[in-house]
Design a protein around this motif. Structure first.
Motif, mmCIF file in Angstrom:
data_model
loop_
_atom_site.group_PDB
_atom_site.id
_atom_site.type_symbol
_atom_site.label_atom_id
_atom_site.label_comp_id
_atom_site.label_asym_id
_atom_site.label_seq_id
_atom_site.Cartn_x
_atom_site.Cartn_y
_atom_site.Cartn_z
ATOM 1 N N ASP A 62 0.854 -1.186 0.000
ATOM 2 C CA ASP A 62 0.000 0.000 0.000
ATOM 3 C C ASP A 62 0.891 1.238 0.000
ATOM 4 N N ASP A 104 -14.900 5.701 6.292
ATOM 5 C CA ASP A 104 -13.523 6.206 6.338
ATOM 6 C C ASP A 104 -12.931 6.107 4.928
ATOM 7 N N ASP A 106 -10.167 7.156 3.764
ATOM 8 C CA ASP A 106 -8.760 6.763 3.741
ATOM 9 C C ASP A 106 -8.636 5.240 3.716
ATOM 10 N N LYS A 107 -9.458 4.569 4.518
ATOM 11 C CA LYS A 107 -9.465 3.101 4.507
ATOM 12 C C LYS A 107 -9.939 2.566 3.159
ATOM 13 N N VAL A 109 -9.671 4.004 0.187
ATOM 14 C CA VAL A 109 -8.619 4.181 -0.814
ATOM 15 C C VAL A 109 -7.493 3.171 -0.592
ATOM 16 N N SER A 110 -7.158 2.930 0.676
ATOM 17 C CA SER A 110 -6.120 1.945 1.003
ATOM 18 C C SER A 110 -6.523 0.552 0.549
#
Length: 265
Positions: A62, A104, A106-107, A109-110
């Protein structure tokens, strides 16, 4: 039919736990005795595998393209005989879009990067090496591990399901583009399997009552790799593959040939 038993050196990305670790151990035990390189984010687990005779490399996939390029280049430089890569790394998060404020991003996209974008990026970087090796007569293998949720999505894990569906679709297209090059794509499609994937969700005690035991799953997985199967759906996924996916690759092949004929005319 070329199969994983023909490999001299196999890289397993995401092999410090679960299905990746079990697969790496099974591959190392093959009669052909390939060299097996394992990667993961946890150095202590890599140290344990090193004691068992594995080559190891620490990486968190990642990351950005530059980081992935550096990783691929380092593997090819250190192991010029590498002729197979298996992508077992993956993460899974639950998202409730009826409560969008809890999602979330960010999660999300990760998860997209780990399960799809980073894998396609690494394949792109590995291909010049594999095409060169294959041109000399040594078969090469690209083995994405997708999921039954890429066929029938799990609404509780919508992004995870979408990433696996994307990787499944990409695998079909990649296999058609590489046909005749000596680089073979074999897609492993697990059902719900005993693993640590669900630990952070707090559902392991419940899921453990219905998941496929890891040893049973691994046997089916390795059998498919040794047959050289293009698709290796296992357990319930095999039923869903038969119902929803069988023949899709042949249709894609016909469409690809049609487009190629237009481009050459």
């Amino acid at each position: 039919m070329p199969n994983i038993g023909d490999s001299k050196c196999i890289l397993v990305v995401g092999a410090t736990a679960g299905i990746g670790r079990a697969l790496a151990k099974s591959l190392k035990a093959l009669p052909s005795k390939p060299k097996v390189i394992v990667t993961g984010r946890r150095q202590e687990r890599l140290n344990e595998l090193a004691k068992e005779g594995f080559e190891t490399a620490m990486v968190n996939i990642d990351t950005d393209r530059a980081g992935l390029k550096q990783f691929v280049d380092s593997i090819v430089s250190k192991y010029p005989e590498v002729d197979a890569v298996i992508f077992s790394a993956g993460i899974q998060h639950e998202f409730d879009f009826t409560k969008p404020e809890t999602v979330d991003l960010d999660k999300l996209v990760s998860e997209l990067n780990t399960n799809y974008t980073a894998i396609v990026t690494m394949i792109t970087y590995f291909l010049p090496h594999f095409l060169k090796v294959a041109s000399k007569g040594q078969p090469c293998f690209i083995v994405p591990i997708t999921s039954g949720l890429g066929i029938v999505p799990g609404p509780w894990v919508p992004c995870y399901s979408a990433t696996k569906a994307a990787l499944h679709s990409y695998s079909i297209s990649l296999n058609e583009q590489l046909r005749g090059t000596g680089v073979h794509v074999m897609e492993i499609m697990p059902p719900l399997v005993e693993s640590e994937l669900h630990d952070h969700q707090g559902k392991t005690p419940v899921l453990s009552k219905v998941w496929m035991p890891l040893d049973e799953y691994t046997k089916h997985e390795v059998d498919g790799l040794l047959r050289g199967d293009t698709f290796i759906p296992i357990g319930q996924t095999a039923d869903n593959f038969e119902k929803f996916e069988k023949g899709k690759d042949e249709i894609a092949r016909g469409s690809f040939k049609f487009i190629q004929s237009l481009n050459s005319s």
